[in-house]
Write a protein that holds these residues in place. Structure first.
Motif, mmCIF file in Angstrom:
data_model
loop_
_atom_site.group_PDB
_atom_site.id
_atom_site.type_symbol
_atom_site.label_atom_id
_atom_site.label_comp_id
_atom_site.label_asym_id
_atom_site.label_seq_id
_atom_site.Cartn_x
_atom_site.Cartn_y
_atom_site.Cartn_z
ATOM 1 N N ASP A 204 0.682 -1.324 -0.096
ATOM 2 C CA ASP A 204 0.115 0.279 0.104
ATOM 3 C C ASP A 204 1.251 1.250 0.338
ATOM 4 O O ASP A 204 0.324 2.429 -0.612
ATOM 5 N N ARG A 205 2.048 0.568 0.619
ATOM 6 C CA ARG A 205 3.059 1.892 1.093
ATOM 7 C C ARG A 205 4.390 1.518 0.074
ATOM 8 O O ARG A 205 4.627 0.766 0.145
ATOM 9 N N ALA A 220 1.279 4.096 -2.500
ATOM 10 C CA ALA A 220 1.932 3.196 -3.772
ATOM 11 C C ALA A 220 1.904 3.741 -5.090
ATOM 12 O O ALA A 220 2.603 4.439 -6.392
ATOM 13 N N GLU A 221 0.467 4.079 -5.419
ATOM 14 C CA GLU A 221 -0.084 4.839 -6.910
ATOM 15 C C GLU A 221 0.373 6.044 -7.003
ATOM 16 O O GLU A 221 0.448 6.752 -7.903
ATOM 17 N N ASP A 222 0.287 7.194 -5.914
ATOM 18 C CA ASP A 222 0.834 7.777 -5.934
ATOM 19 C C ASP A 222 2.552 8.465 -6.058
ATOM 20 O O ASP A 222 2.793 8.984 -7.672
ATOM 21 N N LYS A 237 7.901 3.513 -13.702
ATOM 22 C CA LYS A 237 6.221 2.224 -13.699
ATOM 23 C C LYS A 237 6.525 1.864 -13.630
ATOM 24 O O LYS A 237 6.736 0.686 -14.532
ATOM 25 N N PRO A 238 6.136 0.796 -12.911
ATOM 26 C CA PRO A 238 5.055 -0.784 -13.084
ATOM 27 C C PRO A 238 4.754 -0.700 -14.282
ATOM 28 O O PRO A 238 3.805 -0.261 -15.096
ATOM 29 N N LEU A 239 5.452 -2.006 -15.527
ATOM 30 C CA LEU A 239 4.565 -2.695 -16.170
ATOM 31 C C LEU A 239 3.211 -2.912 -16.569
ATOM 32 O O LEU A 239 2.524 -2.260 -17.253
ATOM 33 N N PRO A 255 -4.492 2.266 -12.313
ATOM 34 C CA PRO A 255 -3.869 2.472 -11.259
ATOM 35 C C PRO A 255 -3.977 1.981 -9.671
ATOM 36 O O PRO A 255 -3.445 0.911 -9.232
ATOM 37 N N LYS A 256 -5.286 2.442 -9.555
ATOM 38 C CA LYS A 256 -5.919 1.071 -8.341
ATOM 39 C C LYS A 256 -6.678 -0.122 -8.270
ATOM 40 O O LYS A 256 -6.231 -0.870 -7.668
#
Lengths: 268, 270
Positions: A204-205, A220-222, A237-239, A255-256
């Motif tokens: 999450d973080r 994480a998404e931020d 960025k993650p793939l 993202p989420k």
């Protein structure tokens, strides 16, 4: 359950050859959090992890695990609280058989043979490695070694799990298997990894280390939607958040929303 | 390095044999270690010119291989690997010891040849017994048995670690050697110099690994003592195994069975 809090304050570490691996690192991780520590090679991730169970002594600053300061006297207790899974399972599996390896920790903690037996069976079942118990570690595959290495730590019932590059060198199936396993843990979890998709899915973080300092710390998404920050820290960025490689369309997963939204190719 | 790799694979195979299930495998490791020790002591205690009296001792490896269902050819090959060393040890005996001991018709055999043959047979017997012991017990269990028989724990742990990391180290070594080979393009590369730095690197890496392993041990509450977990018992079967074989070996040691058999056979025919 204050046992599960990790508090790092102005941590500094200078190696004996003069390399300043950690300059000033501070964060608090609370009960049940799942935190990914990411950063370029040489950003200080491994050095930081080695401080969390006292394998390295800080040059400056302090570490508290569940309000207990890390010091010589509290080391044994802290090492039971913080379970550390090493990057190379060959370093962690040193006993003749899988069973002996998983029993090593509980025996050192002074459990009775019956308790040891039960605990070992339980954790081996948990990581689906029950059938490996009498095998020597050098006969195992990479994924099996990793799961057994995790079992050796779980058998001491830690409150906090620290893992260095858990998905490193695993095949896609073994990686998924491991991620599913880690998702189910209720411990406070701290990972370092270059596998950003894993971090995205499990954490999450995210804490971004850059040249021995905390560069960013947030959801994480931020972090993963901040292109400028990622580029500066030699990350990306993650793939799963990048454009589709076939049609160049939007990310396979927004993202989420945790349920993966499938992206089809009518033209393929 | 390919040969080292192969040797390691063979070692793994020997170790896997120990996972078989047979009456011999199920015996307590201490019994097997004791019997093997008595066997080796008896075999090496003979006079250096003794040859005929050694042959009855082959019954022990033969019976164990048969009962434990070990692959005889594999064991024979392992023993053959050691023969060059034995040859080096014994090869000068025939040159220095030329006194004739036996006359087989026109053929005079010197004491040197007999002692040479004796060394060879003894090596085959003792090395074979050691291989069979590992094959029916497993290296780990042998170490634990030695410890329970009174060997200091430090040595047992050293042996175990050696055995555990020989695989990791040999893989690391063969990787480094392969990398050197590939970049030397079939030529000699930098010759012996590149090897010395290669070995130096290997040593340093071993050192670092040792530190990481120690860290992993400390992280799991290691305080300097290894706790034995497995409790196997030394029961009636084990006692019978030890007493039976030891009695046979000692009988064979003090009575020349080959000669007895010879006398009986010639007695029948005369």
């Amino acid at each position: 359950m204050s046992h599960h809090i990790v508090e790092v304050k102005n941590l500094q570490h200078i190696y004996s050859d003069g390399t300043a691996a950690l300059k000033d690192v501070s964060f608090i991780i609370t009960h049940g959090e799942s935190v990914g520590i990411i950063g370029a090679n040489g950003a200080g991730k491994s050095t930081l992890l080695q401080h969390l169970n006292g394998s390295l002594e800080p040059t400056g600053g302090s570490i508290h695990i569940g309000h207990t300061p890390l010091s010589k006297g509290t080391l044994p207790d802290i090492r039971r609280t913080v379970g550390m899974v090493f990057q190379d399972p060959d370093d962690q599996l040193f006993m003749p058989t899988v069973f002996d390896d998983v029993a090593f920790g509980p025996l050192n903690l002074g459990y009775s043979p019956a308790d040891v037996e039960q605990r070992v069976s339980e954790v081996l079942e948990l990581v689906s490695a029950g059938h490996l118990r009498d095998k020597p570690p050098y006969h195992l595959s990479g994924g099996e070694k990793k799961r057994v290495a995790i079992a050796t730590v779980l058998s001491m019932s830690p409150d906090i799990l620290v893992m260095d590059e858990p998905t490193n060198g695993l095949d896609p199936f073994a990686r998924r298997q491991l991620m599913a396993l880690m998702r189910d843990f209720e411990h406070t979890r701290i990972f370092t990894s270059h596998d950003l998709d894993m971090v995205m899915e499990l954490c999450d973080r995210v804490i971004v280390l850059h040249e021995g300092e905390v560069r960013a710390d947030g959801p994480a998404e931020d972090i993963f939607s901040n292109d400028k920050l990622l580029a500066e820290c030699r990350l990306e960025k993650p793939l799963s958040m990048q454009g589709c490689p076939v049609c160049g369309g939007g990310p396979a997963r927004a993202p989420k929303p945790r349920s993966p939204h499938h992206h089809h190719h009518p033209h393929s | 390095m390919a040969s080292i790799n192969k040797a390691v694979l063979d070692l793994k195979r020997l170790d896997l044999l120990a996972n078989n299930d047979s009456g011999i495998h199920r015996l307590d490791a201490r019994a097997k270690v004791l019997v093997t020790c008595v066997f080796i002591l008896c075999v090496v205690s003979y006079d250096r010119y003794e040859l005929a009296a050694l042959f009855p001792f082959f019954i022990f490896p033969a019976v164990l291989i048969a009962l434990a269902d070990l692959p005889p050819l594999f064991i024979a090959k392992k023993i053959a690997l050691l023969c060059p060393f034995v040859l080096v040890v014994g090869i000068f005996n025939p040159l220095f010891d030329r006194e004739v001991l036996v006359n087989l018709g026109p053929l005079a055999i010197s004491g040197g040849w007999i002692s040479f043959a004796s060394i060879l047979v003894r090596s085959i017997l003792t090395v074979g017994a050691a291989f069979i012991l590992v094959g029916v017990t497993g290296f780990t269990a042998v170490c634990q048995a030695l410890e329970r028989l009174g060997m200091p724990q430090v040595f047992a742990v050293q042996l175990l670690f050696l055995y555990r990391y020989i695989f990791v180290l040999s893989e690391e070594g063969s990787r480094a050697s392969r990398a050197r080979e590939l970049r030397s393009c079939g030529k000699k590369g930098l010759g012996i110099r590149s090897f010395s730095s290669l070995i130096g690197h290997l040593l340093l890496r071993t050192w670092q690994r040792a530190e990481r392993i120690h860290m992993a041990m400390l992280a799991r509450g290691f305080t300097g003592r290894f706790h034995a977990y497995r409790q196997s018992s030394f029961g009636k079967k084990e006692l019978l195994f030890v007493l039976g074989w030891s009695t046979l070996f000692i009988l064979l040691r003090f009575n020349n069975a080959s000669q007895l058999l010879g006398t009986v056979v010639t007695g029948i025919f005369s």
